[in-house]
Design a protein around this motif. Structure first.
Motif, mmCIF file in Angstrom:
data_model
loop_
_atom_site.group_PDB
_atom_site.id
_atom_site.type_symbol
_atom_site.label_atom_id
_atom_site.label_comp_id
_atom_site.label_asym_id
_atom_site.label_seq_id
_atom_site.Cartn_x
_atom_site.Cartn_y
_atom_site.Cartn_z
ATOM 1 N N LEU A 1 -11.018 -9.610 17.403
ATOM 2 C CA LEU A 1 -10.596 -10.928 17.881
ATOM 3 C C LEU A 1 -11.688 -11.549 18.744
ATOM 4 C CD1 LEU A 1 -8.380 -13.082 18.033
ATOM 5 C CD2 LEU A 1 -7.416 -11.831 19.977
ATOM 6 N N LYS A 2 -12.247 -10.782 19.642
ATOM 7 C CA LYS A 2 -13.330 -11.252 20.512
ATOM 8 C C LYS A 2 -14.539 -11.671 19.679
ATOM 9 C CE LYS A 2 -14.469 -11.593 24.850
ATOM 10 N NZ LYS A 2 -13.896 -12.675 25.620
ATOM 11 N N ARG A 3 -14.873 -10.889 18.631
ATOM 12 C CA ARG A 3 -16.000 -11.227 17.758
ATOM 13 C C ARG A 3 -15.733 -12.528 17.002
ATOM 14 N NH1 ARG A 3 -16.565 -10.542 12.601
ATOM 15 N NH2 ARG A 3 -15.058 -8.855 12.422
ATOM 16 N N LEU A 4 -14.493 -12.700 16.509
ATOM 17 C CA LEU A 4 -14.151 -13.931 15.797
ATOM 18 C C LEU A 4 -14.281 -15.139 16.726
ATOM 19 C CD1 LEU A 4 -11.129 -12.598 13.724
ATOM 20 C CD2 LEU A 4 -13.319 -13.414 12.798
ATOM 21 N N GLU A 5 -13.922 -14.952 17.984
ATOM 22 C CA GLU A 5 -14.089 -16.032 18.968
ATOM 23 C C GLU A 5 -15.567 -16.312 19.218
ATOM 24 O OE1 GLU A 5 -10.019 -15.249 21.587
ATOM 25 O OE2 GLU A 5 -11.918 -14.385 22.268
ATOM 26 N N SER A 6 -16.341 -15.266 19.487
ATOM 27 C CA SER A 6 -17.761 -15.463 19.814
ATOM 28 C C SER A 6 -18.574 -15.951 18.620
ATOM 29 C CB SER A 6 -18.373 -14.188 20.398
ATOM 30 O OG SER A 6 -18.382 -13.158 19.457
ATOM 31 N N ASP A 7 -18.153 -15.617 17.403
ATOM 32 C CA ASP A 7 -18.841 -16.087 16.199
ATOM 33 C C ASP A 7 -18.430 -17.515 15.812
ATOM 34 O OD1 ASP A 7 -20.156 -13.683 16.055
ATOM 35 O OD2 ASP A 7 -19.063 -12.927 14.303
ATOM 36 N N GLY A 8 -17.498 -18.090 16.560
ATOM 37 C CA GLY A 8 -17.135 -19.482 16.330
ATOM 38 C C GLY A 8 -16.043 -19.726 15.311
ATOM 39 N N PHE A 9 -15.387 -18.668 14.819
ATOM 40 C CA PHE A 9 -14.268 -18.868 13.896
ATOM 41 C C PHE A 9 -13.042 -19.396 14.625
ATOM 42 C CE2 PHE A 9 -16.857 -15.774 11.608
ATOM 43 C CZ PHE A 9 -16.957 -16.391 10.374
ATOM 44 N N ILE A 10 -12.892 -19.007 15.881
ATOM 45 C CA ILE A 10 -11.794 -19.478 16.729
ATOM 46 C C ILE A 10 -12.435 -20.334 17.808
ATOM 47 C CG2 ILE A 10 -9.933 -18.795 18.287
ATOM 48 C CD1 ILE A 10 -10.045 -16.016 16.780
ATOM 49 N N ILE A 11 -12.065 -21.612 17.844
ATOM 50 C CA ILE A 11 -12.698 -22.503 18.824
ATOM 51 C C ILE A 11 -11.760 -22.867 19.972
ATOM 52 C CG2 ILE A 11 -14.396 -23.408 17.221
ATOM 53 C CD1 ILE A 11 -12.628 -25.898 16.906
ATOM 54 N N GLY A 12 -10.517 -22.390 19.936
ATOM 55 C CA GLY A 12 -9.604 -22.655 21.037
ATOM 56 C C GLY A 12 -8.181 -22.287 20.671
ATOM 57 N N TYR A 13 -7.331 -22.357 21.675
ATOM 58 C CA TYR A 13 -5.905 -22.088 21.508
ATOM 59 C C TYR A 13 -5.152 -23.263 22.099
ATOM 60 C CZ TYR A 13 -7.448 -17.301 20.695
ATOM 61 O OH TYR A 13 -8.067 -16.182 20.192
ATOM 62 N N ARG A 14 -4.012 -23.610 21.493
ATOM 63 C CA ARG A 14 -3.242 -24.734 22.003
ATOM 64 C C ARG A 14 -1.787 -24.602 21.637
ATOM 65 N NH1 ARG A 14 -5.637 -29.587 18.456
ATOM 66 N NH2 ARG A 14 -3.942 -30.741 19.325
ATOM 67 N N ALA A 15 -0.970 -25.344 22.354
ATOM 68 C CA ALA A 15 0.470 -25.371 22.101
ATOM 69 C C ALA A 15 0.787 -26.487 21.112
ATOM 70 C CB ALA A 15 1.223 -25.601 23.410
ATOM 71 N N VAL A 16 1.825 -26.311 20.329
ATOM 72 C CA VAL A 16 2.339 -27.353 19.443
ATOM 73 C C VAL A 16 3.491 -28.010 20.186
ATOM 74 C CG1 VAL A 16 3.390 -27.857 17.210
ATOM 75 C CG2 VAL A 16 1.665 -26.040 17.400
ATOM 76 N N LEU A 17 3.347 -29.297 20.483
ATOM 77 C CA LEU A 17 4.330 -30.008 21.289
ATOM 78 C C LEU A 17 5.371 -30.694 20.412
ATOM 79 C CD1 LEU A 17 1.893 -31.623 23.882
ATOM 80 C CD2 LEU A 17 2.989 -29.372 23.942
ATOM 81 N N SER A 18 6.540 -30.920 20.984
ATOM 82 C CA SER A 18 7.638 -31.559 20.280
ATOM 83 C C SER A 18 7.541 -33.074 20.409
ATOM 84 C CB SER A 18 8.973 -31.090 20.865
ATOM 85 O OG SER A 18 10.024 -31.915 20.427
ATOM 86 N N ARG A 19 7.394 -33.755 19.276
ATOM 87 C CA ARG A 19 7.401 -35.225 19.290
ATOM 88 C C ARG A 19 8.728 -35.740 19.822
ATOM 89 N NH1 ARG A 19 6.336 -37.062 13.496
ATOM 90 N NH2 ARG A 19 7.548 -38.786 14.304
ATOM 91 N N LYS A 20 9.808 -35.089 19.438
ATOM 92 C CA LYS A 20 11.131 -35.540 19.865
ATOM 93 C C LYS A 20 11.270 -35.451 21.384
ATOM 94 C CE LYS A 20 16.037 -34.891 19.026
ATOM 95 N NZ LYS A 20 17.058 -34.195 18.269
ATOM 96 N N ALA A 21 10.909 -34.327 21.966
ATOM 97 C CA ALA A 21 11.020 -34.155 23.412
ATOM 98 C C ALA A 21 10.123 -35.127 24.163
ATOM 99 C CB ALA A 21 10.697 -32.717 23.804
#
Length: 154
Positions: free
Chosen positions: A41-61
């Protein structure tokens, strides 16, 4: 990508579904022990395959009742003008995404608004005032059938 294998793909698929998955559960899902899984996982992050993490927000809320797609056209195709337009839209939170496209329009924007009145004011006061914009055609989403679920792992 010689080190990119089916386990790496499984890790990427799992974290696209759940970016907060605990490493123990991720390791179990992909068939590794925790330490090698964490290393990958750390290698995938450092190699640029994973560029960030984020939440999926509710349009309704959040009371976002309108998702619109706007095709933006320029009459003058000047690099400096396009660059200025692209810089300015980076700072407009209501614009969810922007793509430079081929065809009759120059850009395709995805825009979020609370309601049609708010969208109309945004169109008049913000979008049409952006540098280079000479025409805008709106397409309103009536219903979302499939939400962005991440990139395909081809």
């Amino acid at each position: 990508m010689p080190d990119f294998d089916k386990i790496d793909r499984a890790i990427l698929a799992a974290i696209q579904q759940d970016g907060r998955i605990p490493i123990a559960k991720l390791a179990e899902r992909v068939g590794l022990s925790e330490t090698p899984c964490a290393r990958r996982l750390k290698r995938l992050e450092s190699d640029g395959f994973i560029i960030g993490y984020r939440a999926v927000l509710s349009r309704k809320a959040l009371e976002i009742g309108v998702i619109a797609f706007a095709q933006v056209r320029f009459s003058i195709h000047d690099r400096a003008l396009s660059d200025r337009f692209e810089r300015e839209i980076q700072g407009i939170a209501r614009i969810v995404s922007c793509h430079n496209i081929s065809g009759s329009a120059d850009y395709l924007l995805q825009i979020a608004a609370r309601d049609l009145d708010e969208y109309g004011v945004f169109m008049r006061d913000v979008l049409r005032a952006l540098p280079g914009v000479t025409a805008v055609e709106s397409i309103l989403s009536l219903r979302e059938i499939k939400r962005d679920t991440g990139l395909p792992l081809l």
